[in-house]
Design a protein around this motif. Structure first.
Motif, PDB file in Angstrom:
ATOM      1  N   VAL A  91     -66.223  20.002  46.397  1.00 15.83           N
ATOM      2  CA  VAL A  91     -67.428  20.103  45.581  1.00 15.83           C
ATOM      3  C   VAL A  91     -68.886  20.439  46.188  1.00 15.83           C
ATOM      4  CG1 VAL A  91     -66.167  18.839  43.787  1.00 15.83           C
ATOM      5  CG2 VAL A  91     -67.608  17.763  45.186  1.00 15.83           C
ATOM      6  N   LEU A  92     -68.796  20.130  47.320  1.00 15.65           N
ATOM      7  CA  LEU A  92     -70.041  20.448  48.005  1.00 15.65           C
ATOM      8  C   LEU A  92     -70.698  21.576  47.696  1.00 15.65           C
ATOM      9  CD1 LEU A  92     -72.085  19.108  50.097  1.00 15.65           C
ATOM     10  CD2 LEU A  92     -70.867  20.141  51.858  1.00 15.65           C
ATOM     11  N   ARG A  93     -70.011  22.966  47.752  1.00 17.59           N
ATOM     12  CA  ARG A  93     -70.320  24.368  47.682  1.00 17.59           C
ATOM     13  C   ARG A  93     -71.137  24.267  46.278  1.00 17.59           C
ATOM     14  NH1 ARG A  93     -67.575  28.527  45.189  1.00 17.59           N
ATOM     15  NH2 ARG A  93     -68.984  30.484  45.458  1.00 17.59           N
ATOM     16  N   ARG A  94     -70.457  23.935  45.180  1.00 14.96           N
ATOM     17  CA  ARG A  94     -70.868  24.052  44.084  1.00 14.96           C
ATOM     18  C   ARG A  94     -72.032  22.952  43.666  1.00 14.96           C
ATOM     19  NH1 ARG A  94     -65.300  23.709  42.649  1.00 14.96           N
ATOM     20  NH2 ARG A  94     -65.568  21.844  41.772  1.00 14.96           N
ATOM     21  N   LEU A  95     -72.027  21.969  44.106  1.00 15.41           N
ATOM     22  CA  LEU A  95     -73.158  20.852  44.134  1.00 15.41           C
ATOM     23  C   LEU A  95     -74.520  21.342  44.601  1.00 15.41           C
ATOM     24  CD1 LEU A  95     -71.543  17.650  44.614  1.00 15.41           C
ATOM     25  CD2 LEU A  95     -73.161  18.123  42.594  1.00 15.41           C
ATOM     26  N   VAL A 132     -76.756  27.619  49.901  1.00 18.60           N
ATOM     27  CA  VAL A 132     -78.136  27.899  49.597  1.00 18.60           C
ATOM     28  C   VAL A 132     -78.207  29.250  48.731  1.00 18.60           C
ATOM     29  CG1 VAL A 132     -80.539  27.743  49.993  1.00 18.60           C
ATOM     30  CG2 VAL A 132     -78.903  25.737  50.514  1.00 18.60           C
ATOM     31  N   LEU A 133     -77.890  30.125  49.883  1.00 15.20           N
ATOM     32  CA  LEU A 133     -78.281  31.621  49.433  1.00 15.20           C
ATOM     33  C   LEU A 133     -77.480  31.958  48.166  1.00 15.20           C
ATOM     34  CD1 LEU A 133     -79.503  34.249  49.972  1.00 15.20           C
ATOM     35  CD2 LEU A 133     -77.178  34.718  51.277  1.00 15.20           C
ATOM     36  N   GLU A 134     -76.260  31.557  47.957  1.00 17.28           N
ATOM     37  CA  GLU A 134     -75.485  31.718  46.884  1.00 17.28           C
ATOM     38  C   GLU A 134     -76.312  31.040  45.595  1.00 17.28           C
ATOM     39  OE1 GLU A 134     -70.929  31.569  46.496  1.00 17.28           O
ATOM     40  OE2 GLU A 134     -71.442  30.309  48.036  1.00 17.28           O
ATOM     41  N   GLY A 135     -76.824  29.816  45.726  1.00 16.26           N
ATOM     42  CA  GLY A 135     -77.344  29.213  44.541  1.00 16.26           C
ATOM     43  C   GLY A 135     -78.781  30.072  44.314  1.00 16.26           C
ATOM     44  N   LEU A 136     -79.678  30.267  45.272  1.00 15.94           N
ATOM     45  CA  LEU A 136     -80.829  31.207  45.102  1.00 15.94           C
ATOM     46  C   LEU A 136     -80.462  32.466  44.392  1.00 15.94           C
ATOM     47  CD1 LEU A 136     -82.636  30.923  48.737  1.00 15.94           C
ATOM     48  CD2 LEU A 136     -83.434  29.774  46.404  1.00 15.94           C
ATOM     49  N   PRO A 231     -73.171   6.333  27.559  1.00 13.08           N
ATOM     50  CA  PRO A 231     -72.286   5.636  27.729  1.00 13.08           C
ATOM     51  C   PRO A 231     -71.025   6.119  28.495  1.00 13.08           C
ATOM     52  CG  PRO A 231     -72.478   6.423  25.629  1.00 13.08           C
ATOM     53  CD  PRO A 231     -73.566   7.102  26.313  1.00 13.08           C
ATOM     54  N   ARG A 232     -71.076   7.270  28.786  1.00  9.64           N
ATOM     55  CA  ARG A 232     -70.147   7.920  29.309  1.00  9.64           C
ATOM     56  C   ARG A 232     -70.173   8.419  30.948  1.00  9.64           C
ATOM     57  NH1 ARG A 232     -67.162  10.811  25.433  1.00  9.64           N
ATOM     58  NH2 ARG A 232     -67.638  10.254  23.416  1.00  9.64           N
ATOM     59  N   ILE A 233     -69.255   7.980  31.707  1.00 11.53           N
ATOM     60  CA  ILE A 233     -69.154   8.316  33.079  1.00 11.53           C
ATOM     61  C   ILE A 233     -68.786   9.667  33.466  1.00 11.53           C
ATOM     62  CG2 ILE A 233     -68.370   7.357  35.474  1.00 11.53           C
ATOM     63  CD1 ILE A 233     -67.550   4.857  34.072  1.00 11.53           C
ATOM     64  N   LEU A 234     -69.558  10.492  34.113  1.00 13.20           N
ATOM     65  CA  LEU A 234     -69.465  11.673  34.478  1.00 13.20           C
ATOM     66  C   LEU A 234     -69.112  12.014  35.963  1.00 13.20           C
ATOM     67  CD1 LEU A 234     -72.547  13.061  32.493  1.00 13.20           C
ATOM     68  CD2 LEU A 234     -70.293  12.875  31.674  1.00 13.20           C
ATOM     69  N   ARG A 235     -68.385  13.238  36.235  1.00 13.47           N
ATOM     70  CA  ARG A 235     -68.090  13.749  37.440  1.00 13.47           C
ATOM     71  C   ARG A 235     -69.532  13.816  38.172  1.00 13.47           C
ATOM     72  NH1 ARG A 235     -66.003  18.912  38.513  1.00 13.47           N
ATOM     73  NH2 ARG A 235     -67.387  19.452  36.679  1.00 13.47           N
ATOM     74  N   THR A 236     -69.319  13.936  39.591  1.00 16.92           N
ATOM     75  CA  THR A 236     -70.792  14.086  40.291  1.00 16.92           C
ATOM     76  C   THR A 236     -71.528  15.312  39.675  1.00 16.92           C
ATOM     77  OG1 THR A 236     -69.902  12.872  41.997  1.00 16.92           O
ATOM     78  CG2 THR A 236     -72.116  14.232  42.428  1.00 16.92           C
ATOM     79  N   GLU A 237     -70.633  16.431  39.931  1.00 17.69           N
ATOM     80  CA  GLU A 237     -71.224  17.652  39.502  1.00 17.69           C
ATOM     81  C   GLU A 237     -71.828  17.805  38.125  1.00 17.69           C
ATOM     82  OE1 GLU A 237     -67.701  20.114  40.556  1.00 17.69           O
ATOM     83  OE2 GLU A 237     -68.957  21.916  40.095  1.00 17.69           O
ATOM     84  N   ALA A 238     -71.046  17.191  37.177  1.00 17.24           N
ATOM     85  CA  ALA A 238     -71.444  17.198  35.716  1.00 17.24           C
ATOM     86  C   ALA A 238     -73.062  16.264  35.526  1.00 17.24           C
ATOM     87  CB  ALA A 238     -70.611  16.766  34.676  1.00 17.24           C
ATOM     88  N   ALA A 239     -72.747  15.142  36.436  1.00 17.97           N
ATOM     89  CA  ALA A 239     -73.823  14.075  36.304  1.00 17.97           C
ATOM     90  C   ALA A 239     -75.174  14.941  37.033  1.00 17.97           C
ATOM     91  CB  ALA A 239     -73.625  12.885  37.094  1.00 17.97           C
TER      92      ALA A 239
END
Lengths: 253, 253
Positions: A91-95, A132-136, A231-239
């Motif tokens: 999940v590192l890439r998407r984060l 980072v390049l993908e995100g930019l 009140p809901r616990i989210l996945r790291t990406e969603a959070a």
């Protein structure tokens, strides 16, 4: 890829022409955009401005551009450092992409109790510039965030945190009684930061399983407020995206 | 998996005991939680309440639970329908999980110009219940959202949209001049919905590449406002979480 970012070295003739030699970018131009000679592309210079260019020539390993016109400033970065417990490599890439696309200025990947040691050996950590390049290119920005690694949680929090927090800091913690919106309203009654903001300039976000009590205690002892985002616990990406979305909304006021 | 949800059929003796026979749940209890006989688990009944149970026995294909105590109501659902252009099958699981974890009440997967036809044949569409269960167990909820498929965009928008929009609707569109926060402020000057809210009860979100002008025109002709969520273009997953995060924040006021 909502724009094609090129390094300064790919520009020629006082930036009037440029070339694409990255194979992923060439494939995108050909297959996704279906662009032809004479067509216009959205381009940008890494660390510089955004604009358009006309395709002069398409070869297998290079696309030549002419009439490069870079006159649009990149959107402003957010005055925000995200300190993220190093997540699963998968999940590192998407984060990294999402935080970059949203305009986070500083990203610190930190160790946490629930970060598996093996994550620090992941080859994904050698590909951060690529993410980072993908995100930019996703977010249509040219300014890369600073990404740093912090393998030791306690020394970072105890010795370095104070110098990083020029304004305010929060840690996302689903079990905190204080919500992010309650936190912001508390801050409205306190002195503003030099930049006039009551928003935290640093946000800690845990990986799968969140932070342990010891980590929360260390952070709160350094002035970092533990807040929940519902009140809901989210996945790291969603959070990450929910918190940044809420931060962005508050920053408009 | 922040709680283990079991169907009503897995409960016995007036809900005092229950068993787990789903292999993914059994693996989670053993490997992630490392739970032992006598340990306590967070459990819930699908469509019912949340609480705890004690592990009585662990076998390879079944875990028996005793002292089941389900007294906690699930968190309220959001009064929100998300209409999502059917995304790439690869990201469908995470999108359904995130929308479910955040408490979206209705999810409609719709066709769009930029949805590839092959996506409608994906075997992932047969696994929606599984992704919903993952989202409920992530978000600690027991009430599944309704998930429906709409293979035809124009008839849905023209004939069915009005009956769905009891309150207000928006479509996320990075090229709209109106921001979500400006939209909400406009609504504050208009009559409130019967439930007292000025928030949209329906949000349209595009897949990769967004909506085409024709789709935006059809939607706006039906009273759906096109709004942006900032100057940056986000991946669908990020956009969904950013918009829902902002919606949640407004819903607290």
């Amino acid at each position: 890829m909502n724009c094609i970012l090129l390094p300064a070295a790919n520009f020629q003739h006082d930036n009037a022409s440029a070339y694409i030699n990255d194979l992923a970018q060439i494939a995108h131009v050909n297959k996704v955009l279906g662009a032809k000679v004479g067509g216009t592309l959205k381009v940008g210079q890494l660390g510089g401005s955004l604009g358009t260019a006309t395709i002069e020539n398409i070869a297998a390993d290079s696309i030549q551009l002419r009439d490069v016109d870079l006159t649009i400033d990149p959107p402003p970065k957010l005055n925000l450092t995200v300190v993220l417990a190093l997540p699963r490599p998968k999940v590192l890439r998407r984060l990294i992409m999402d935080m970059t696309a949203l305009g986070v200025n500083d990203i610190i990947l930190i160790n946490s109790y629930r970060t598996q040691k093996s994550y620090w050996q992941s080859p994904m950590l050698n590909r951060l510039d690529e993410f980072v390049l993908e995100g930019l290119q996703q977010g249509v920005d040219t300014m890369a965030p600073r990404v740093t690694l912090q393998k030791r949680f306690k020394p970072f929090v105890e010795d370095e945190l104070t110098s990083f927090i020029t304004n305010r800091a929060i840690v996302a913690h689903p079990y905190s009684a204080l919500s992010f919106s309650q936190y912001v309203h508390q801050q409205l009654t306190k002195p503003k930061a030099p930049n006039g903001s009551v928003l935290p300039s640093m946000v800690f976000i845990g990986a799968e399983g969140g932070w342990i009590d010891y980590e929360i205690d260390l952070l709160t002892a350094q002035g970092c407020a533990a807040v929940n985002i519902g009140p809901r616990i989210l996945r790291t990406e969603a959070a990450v995206n929910v918190i940044l979305g809420q931060w962005l909304l508050y920053s408009q006021y």
